[in-house]
Write a protein that holds these residues in place. Structure first.
Motif: not given
Ligand code: PFF
Length: 458
Positions: A43-53, A214-220
């Motif tokens: 799911y492309g990293g940062g933004a995914f991790v942020l939603v998880y946290l 580093k969230p890239d919200f376009s991947k969310l």
């Protein structure tokens, strides 16, 4: 006069720490070391991790407290606990369905969990025998492909892991588990730190840090948000009664808030460390991709072990510890069903364990075949999945059943239970209002918003 407290017929943890260790053993498992890195990659990293946290903090911790609280108040299997509490609170008996749904989710999760734990078992021998050192990076990937496309071998490892699980369950949670977790969890942490140390020297560590944080919200996408939230439930063992049943063995004087926070922080730390160990390796081999799917750790970590000094020993130890982490989780997946069989069908613990084990083993065959004969591609909300039945079981349980179970638990604890009772059980003082606000409004609303958003996407 205080009310008479229930006592669990299954026994009690010997202390608050025993509960913390057991619940951490349940939470820390394949979800942290195997699943978190590969879904983060997909799911492309940062933004995914942020939603998880955010999900762990705002949904996970309050629901964990609710589960422990309900379990300790009911002191029975989740099905009977919910039935008992519904009655005690003057609510409809249908709330016991939370327990039934949890039992079903536990079966389904364990059925594939055991197959993946079987991969880790196989890798203990693949690393230990030196096979991985001998073949180079292309060979390492072949070893993985060969393993998963051989149903007979997978079935054998799946069988061994199910037997291991059932032996501990049959001996009783307290005897088998407390000891295993006490020594092996710290060992896992140390090895993970060693791997992170190795990863720091690959020259790609900061790329990995960027990727993770580093969230890239376009991947969310909708699928990413749902999966991140679902993973918060999965990794904390919430929404299906596992933590509830462990809570039912918790001594009366232990602080539910403190224990829940410690467990959640430990669990999250292990997942993030696993990410920091794995992604630098992924980025240092151009042929590896973060979106490699369920095989990610089995293709990356062996590369590191093949090159680092002492890799044979570290590698073998590491896979042993993954097996142990999976083991202490799988026990909690089946404990709600086992406890119910003992309570309602008058079975001995051994018989209950055998029945549950055989049933789960049979369902597991579907996953065994998912990587070969029953493999098919399908699109899950914008992400292509390759392993048919396994992926469907995973999405159904982690993304739907656990959040739904957690939602109902939040509604019951926040709205159906009398405030006096939850106050008394949590014994929180002023911070009670924080929990109450989260469990009544924030947690259920967030789960609902994510699910509604999903329907819009569909
Ligand atoms: N929390 C475990 C993991 O992260 O591997 C998996 C799990 C265990 C999920 C128990 C649900 C559960 F009830």
């Amino acid at each position: 006069m205080s009310e008479v407290k229930n006592v669990s017929i299954h026994g009690q943890w010997s202390s608050r720490w025993a509960f913390i260790l057991a619940a951490t053993g349940s939470a820390v498992g394949l979800g942290n070391i195997w699943k978190f890195p590969y879904i983060t990659g997909e799911y492309g990293g940062g933004a995914f991790v942020l939603v998880y946290l955010v999900s762990v903090a705002l949904i996970g911790i309050p629901i964990m407290m609710a589960e422990v609280m309900l379990g300790r108040r009911g002191r029975q299997s989740p099905i009977n606990t919910m039935r008992y509490l519904a009655k005690a609170e003057g609510r409809h008996g249908i709330w016991s369905w939370i327990g039934w749904m949890g039992v079903l989710a536990g079966f389904l999760i364990l059925s594939y969990y055991s197959v993946i734990a079987g991969w880790a078992l196989a890798y203990v021998f693949r690393t230990g025998s030196g096979a991985i050192q001998a073949v180079g990076s292309a060979g390492i990937r072949n070893i993985f492909t060969e393993l998963v496309s051989d149903p007979e071998r997978l079935l054998a490892w799946h069988t061994i892991f199910m037997v291991m699980t059932m032996v501990v369950v049959a001996r009783g949670v307290k005897n088998g588990l407390e000891t295993a977790v006490r020594y092996l969890m710290p060992a896992l942490l140390i090895l993970l730190l060693i791997l992170v140390g190795y990863a720091m020297n690959t020259g790609h560590f900061y790329e990995a840090v960027d990727f993770l944080f580093k969230p890239d919200f376009s991947k969310l996408t909708g699928g990413a948000i749902l999966t991140a939230m679902g993973h918060a439930f999965f990794t904390l063992s919430l929404g299906m009664g596992a933590i509830m049943v462990y809570g039912s063995y918790l001594p009366d004087n232990a602080s539910i808030a403190r224990t829940s926070i410690i467990i959640s922080i430990a669990d999250t730390a292990v997942a993030l460390l696993a990410g920091l160990a794995i992604f630098p390796i992924v980025f240092s081999f151009p042929e590896l991709s973060p979106g490699a799917g369920p095989g990610l750790i089995f293709q990356t970590l062996p590369m590191a072990f093949a090159q680092m000094p002492g890799g044979l020993i570290f590698g073998t130890l590491f896979f042993i510890l993954i097996v142990v982490a999976a083991w202490t989780s799988s026990i909690s997946l089946i404990e709600p069903a086992v406890a119910w069989l003992i309570e309602n069908r008058g079975m001995t613990r051994i018989m209950a364990a055998v029945w549950c084990g055989v049933a789960t083993w049979l369902v597991g065959i579907a996953t065994v075949l998912s990587f070969s004969k029953w493999a098919f591609d399908f699109n899950f909300l914008g992400t292509v999945k390759h392993n048919g039945v396994f992926d469907i079981l995973d999405i159904l349980t982690a993304n739907i059943m656990l959040p739904a179970g957690g939602f109902l638990i939040a509604i019951f604890a926040g709205w159906m239970m009398k405030e006096k009772h939850s106050r008394e059980e949590l014994a929180l003082g002023y911070s009670y209002t924080v929990w109450q606000f989260l469990i009544k409004y924030i947690a259920p609303a967030l789960v609902l918003v994510v699910i509604l958003n999903l329907f819009e996407v569909i």
